[in-house]
Motif scaffolding. Structure first.
Motif: not given
Length: 309
Positions: A123-133, A216-220
């Motif tokens: 979820s972090v590697l893909n740059g998601d803005s939201e996750t959960g349980v 991209s900078a965001f991906e790095v």
């Protein structure tokens, strides 16, 4: 409720503690066997085992769940429900069907997204803005069971997977207790997952570590955040491998991927989209983690130097 708890790492400990705090009767705990840890390979008990021992709860650590004595042990306790949190073993059908309310799993994503072993990292590697349980009724598939309850949370732009793991562990604990209360009162309506929206979060490996500065900078930045604390993102500086522990998106721009744009106390590096990341903490091979200012005192890095070569 009478509960058998199955879990292994730190992530599962808040759930176990919350069950105990809310006066559920945790009859027994199943956890992975003790394993050698560190350079000295010291045999170490998993965090869930240690937590259970603190509360004088019997602990079982079978190498396999397929042996008859395991189901005999479980049936002997007559649990109302089996709670599974990051246990690390696939449960056979005999166990899935052994309790009145079956097996309930606490999964660190919003299913059906990120089924599998590494939902938080991806979820972090893909740059998601939201996750959960998701609190899920387990079946024989891998994270394919009916959804009982889900709790959402935003992901901070600089939040690492390590930090998110910790937050989700407490969100999951609260959600679990809430779900069990509703389950016991028959107030939950299981919801089937939409397989069309499913994706699999495969295991994190060291092969993911090297930074591709053409990204991209965001991906790095996401790679650095997502691979904390293991295996960590890495690059090559002056011919030597260096782990990158902390970055931020920069307001500077550059011309060439991997090129150093600024070397005053931090390293600002251009990425493939012309935008940059600021490197704040790193770790040369064989040395301790340090801030970039300290690194630059002993390592000469010039403007226009290329990282990753």
């Amino acid at each position: 409720m009478k509960i058998i708890f199955m879990g292994t790492p730190d992530f599962a400990v808040p759930c176990l503690n919350k069950l105990i705090e809310n006066n559920h009767d945790v009859l027994a705990v199943f956890s992975q066997p003790d394993k050698p840890v560190g350079r000295k390979q010291i045999l170490t008990a998993p965090p869930v085992k240690l937590c259970a021992q603190e509360h004088n709860i019997p602990v079982y650590q079978p190498e396999s769940l397929k042996y008859d004595n395991v189901i005999d042990i479980i049936n002997g306790y007559k649990p109302d429900v089996i709670i599974v949190v990051a246990y690390g073993k696939i449960l056979p059908k005999s166990i899935l069907n052994s309790a009145e309310f079956g097996c309930v799993n606490v999964h660190a994503s919003l299913l059906p997204k990120y089924r599998g072993s590494a939902p938080v990292q991806w979820s972090v590697l893909n740059g998601d803005s939201e996750t959960g349980v998701t609190i899920m009724q387990m079946d024989e598939g891998i994270d394919t069971g009916d959804i009982l309850l889900a709790e959402k949370t935003l992901i901070g732009i600089n939040e690492t997977s390590e930090e998110l793991f910790e937050r989700l562990s407490f969100i999951g604990a609260d959600a679990l207790v809430n779900a069990l209360e509703k389950l016991e009162k028959n107030e939950l309506t299981p919801k089937k997952q939409n397989d069309n929206g499913a994706c699999y979060a495969h295991k994190i490996t060291k092969e993911l570590s090297p930074i591709d500065w053409n990204a991209s900078a965001f991906e790095v930045h996401n790679k650095v955040r997502g691979l904390q604390t293991w295996p960590c993102a890495s690059t090559v500086i002056n011919g030597k491998s260096v782990k990158i522990h902390k970055t931020a998106l920069s307001d500077k721009t550059g011309n060439k991927a991997g090129e150093v744009v600024d070397n005053k106390n931090i390293l600002t590096v251009c990425c493939g989209d012309g935008k940059c990341v600021d490197i704040y903490e790193l770790q040369p091979d064989g040395k301790k983690r340090m801030d970039t200012k300290s690194f630059l005192l002993g390592n000469k890095v010039e403007i226009y130097d290329l990282l990753g070569e």
